[in-house]
Design an enzyme around this catalytic site. Sequence first.
Site, PDB file in Angstrom:
ATOM      1  N   SER A  98       0.698  -1.068   0.001  1.00  0.00           N
ATOM      2  CA  SER A  98      -0.095  -0.103   0.057  1.00  0.00           C
ATOM      3  C   SER A  98       1.005   1.240   0.064  1.00  0.00           C
ATOM      4  O   SER A  98       2.053   1.141   0.364  1.00  0.00           O
ATOM      5  CB  SER A  98      -0.599   0.137   1.324  1.00  0.00           C
TER       6      SER A  98
ATOM      7  N   TYR B 186      -1.301  -1.264  10.557  1.00  0.00           N
ATOM      8  CA  TYR B 186      -1.557  -1.653   9.257  1.00  0.00           C
ATOM      9  C   TYR B 186      -0.359  -0.895   8.310  1.00  0.00           C
ATOM     10  O   TYR B 186       0.193  -1.628   7.412  1.00  0.00           O
ATOM     11  CB  TYR B 186      -2.920  -0.818   8.789  1.00  0.00           C
TER      12      TYR B 186
HETATM   13  P1  NAI Z   1     -11.419  -6.297   0.522  1.00  0.00           P
HETATM   14  O1  NAI Z   1     -11.569  -6.209   2.221  1.00  0.00           O
HETATM   15  O2  NAI Z   1     -12.392  -5.985  -0.397  1.00  0.00           O
HETATM   16  O3  NAI Z   1     -10.351  -7.301   0.108  1.00  0.00           O
HETATM   17  C1  NAI Z   1      -9.482  -8.213   0.814  1.00  0.00           C
HETATM   18  C2  NAI Z   1      -9.719  -9.669   0.801  1.00  0.00           C
HETATM   19  O4  NAI Z   1      -9.029 -10.479   1.290  1.00  0.00           O
HETATM   20  C3  NAI Z   1     -11.351  -9.968   1.187  1.00  0.00           C
HETATM   21  O5  NAI Z   1     -11.595 -10.937  -0.056  1.00  0.00           O
HETATM   22  C4  NAI Z   1     -10.804 -10.704   2.310  1.00  0.00           C
HETATM   23  O6  NAI Z   1     -11.680 -11.844   2.729  1.00  0.00           O
HETATM   24  C5  NAI Z   1      -9.459 -11.402   1.928  1.00  0.00           C
HETATM   25  N1  NAI Z   1      -8.914 -11.817   3.395  1.00  0.00           N
HETATM   26  C6  NAI Z   1      -8.758 -10.987   4.558  1.00  0.00           C
HETATM   27  N2  NAI Z   1      -8.139 -11.798   5.629  1.00  0.00           N
HETATM   28  C7  NAI Z   1      -8.120 -12.872   4.845  1.00  0.00           C
HETATM   29  C8  NAI Z   1      -7.362 -14.403   5.284  1.00  0.00           C
HETATM   30  N3  NAI Z   1      -6.830 -14.492   6.522  1.00  0.00           N
HETATM   31  N4  NAI Z   1      -7.428 -15.365   4.385  1.00  0.00           N
HETATM   32  C9  NAI Z   1      -7.684 -15.345   3.148  1.00  0.00           C
HETATM   33  N5  NAI Z   1      -8.663 -14.319   2.680  1.00  0.00           N
HETATM   34  C10 NAI Z   1      -8.247 -13.010   3.509  1.00  0.00           C
HETATM   35  O7  NAI Z   1     -10.104  -5.104   0.567  1.00  0.00           O
HETATM   36  P2  NAI Z   1      -9.364  -4.712  -0.734  1.00  0.00           P
HETATM   37  O8  NAI Z   1      -9.350  -3.365  -0.521  1.00  0.00           O
HETATM   38  O9  NAI Z   1      -9.805  -5.361  -1.862  1.00  0.00           O
HETATM   39  O10 NAI Z   1      -7.842  -4.983  -0.177  1.00  0.00           O
HETATM   40  C11 NAI Z   1      -6.964  -6.202  -0.930  1.00  0.00           C
HETATM   41  C12 NAI Z   1      -5.646  -5.841  -0.666  1.00  0.00           C
HETATM   42  O11 NAI Z   1      -5.332  -4.181  -1.151  1.00  0.00           O
HETATM   43  C13 NAI Z   1      -5.516  -5.800   0.921  1.00  0.00           C
HETATM   44  O12 NAI Z   1      -3.830  -6.218   1.046  1.00  0.00           O
HETATM   45  C14 NAI Z   1      -5.132  -4.246   1.185  1.00  0.00           C
HETATM   46  O13 NAI Z   1      -4.637  -4.055   2.345  1.00  0.00           O
HETATM   47  C15 NAI Z   1      -4.752  -3.819  -0.248  1.00  0.00           C
HETATM   48  N6  NAI Z   1      -4.897  -2.251  -0.184  1.00  0.00           N
HETATM   49  C16 NAI Z   1      -5.960  -1.664  -0.345  1.00  0.00           C
HETATM   50  C17 NAI Z   1      -6.341  -0.383  -0.594  1.00  0.00           C
HETATM   51  C18 NAI Z   1      -7.667   0.227  -0.564  1.00  0.00           C
HETATM   52  O14 NAI Z   1      -7.730   1.477  -0.691  1.00  0.00           O
HETATM   53  N7  NAI Z   1      -8.647  -0.648  -0.746  1.00  0.00           N
HETATM   54  C19 NAI Z   1      -5.202   0.587  -0.661  1.00  0.00           C
HETATM   55  C20 NAI Z   1      -3.988  -0.092  -0.658  1.00  0.00           C
HETATM   56  C21 NAI Z   1      -3.800  -1.542  -0.271  1.00  0.00           C
END
Ligand code: NAI
Length: 265
Positions: free
Chosen positions: A145, A158
């Site tokens: 991120s 985080y």
């Molecule tokens: P989201 O919450 O929609 O997706 C995250 C996914 O990871 C979900 O499907 C969730 O069920 C899964 N997950 C969480 N813990 C898990 C585990 N223990 N085992 C398997 N799956 C697990 O969030 P988003 O935004 O799509 O996040 C995806 C990645 O992008 C994350 O690593 C987040 O930190 C990163 N990110 C997101 C940003 C944003 O603004 N949305 C910005 C920068 C990075």
Amino acid sequence: MSKAYPWRAIAITGASSGLGRALAEEAAAAGVTLHLSGRDAARLAAAAAACRARGAEVRETVLDVTNAIATAAWIRGAGRLDLVIANAGISGGTGGATEPAGQVQAIFATNVGGVLNTALPAIECMSAQPPGAGGIRGRVAVVASLAAFVAAPGAPAYCASKSAVQRWAEALDATERARGIRLHAVCPGYVRTPMTARNSFPMPFLMDADEAARRTLRGLAAGRLRVAYPLPLYWMARLAGALPPAWRNALFTRLPAKDVTQPGA
Ligand code: NAI
């Protein structure tokens, strides 16, 4: 094979929502096999169906990335993998008070432990794969991120977790590329996903998940070690990260903190 991207076999964690699902859909095409994992079977099935509709072959696995044995078995059972994206992650902040201990542990277990549980077996498997185009055996992308560049007082765990995986991937690439394995640190700014839907503060340069997915895959296809976007927020993060830490804390404690999002963790 996808016209846009050079990979035939791709594994993505956290593929059932947000950026993970958008990455899967962006990469989906005839001739591409997608190994998608996530924790929620119904949401994963919906993501898989959307990718099949684009012509991809999809294998779905319900998986928690904090389970090292299950995650390694998933990677090892996939066969040749050209690209592995360790995307699964959770967020949470202080809410302006003390960050709950359980949340801190859960963030590190998922965002650092889960990434290592995915990336380490991927590297091991790729080292045994024959090299493909350009001598590359495989690529491992960790989703960090822009938070990696700023120790923001509103989200200590985080930011630290993202910094850890960004630095690990970038440093490791220097040695792994000698044996044909590339590592990449993906550093998005704010992306419109279920994770950010909870944020009540302004999110500058907020972008849609499909745009973030396009930028990510194009950056990886171009071989960029660090895929950071959008550029204005990247440079703001780098600038804030370069401030003396006490100044940065004084400045950032005036801003709203990320809410506690894993209260029961
Ligand atoms: P989201 O919450 O929609 O997706 C995250 C996914 O990871 C979900 O499907 C969730 O069920 C899964 N997950 C969480 N813990 C898990 C585990 N223990 N085992 C398997 N799956 C697990 O969030 P988003 O935004 O799509 O996040 C995806 C990645 O992008 C994350 O690593 C987040 O930190 C990163 N990110 C997101 C940003 C944003 O603004 N949305 C910005 C920068 C990075």
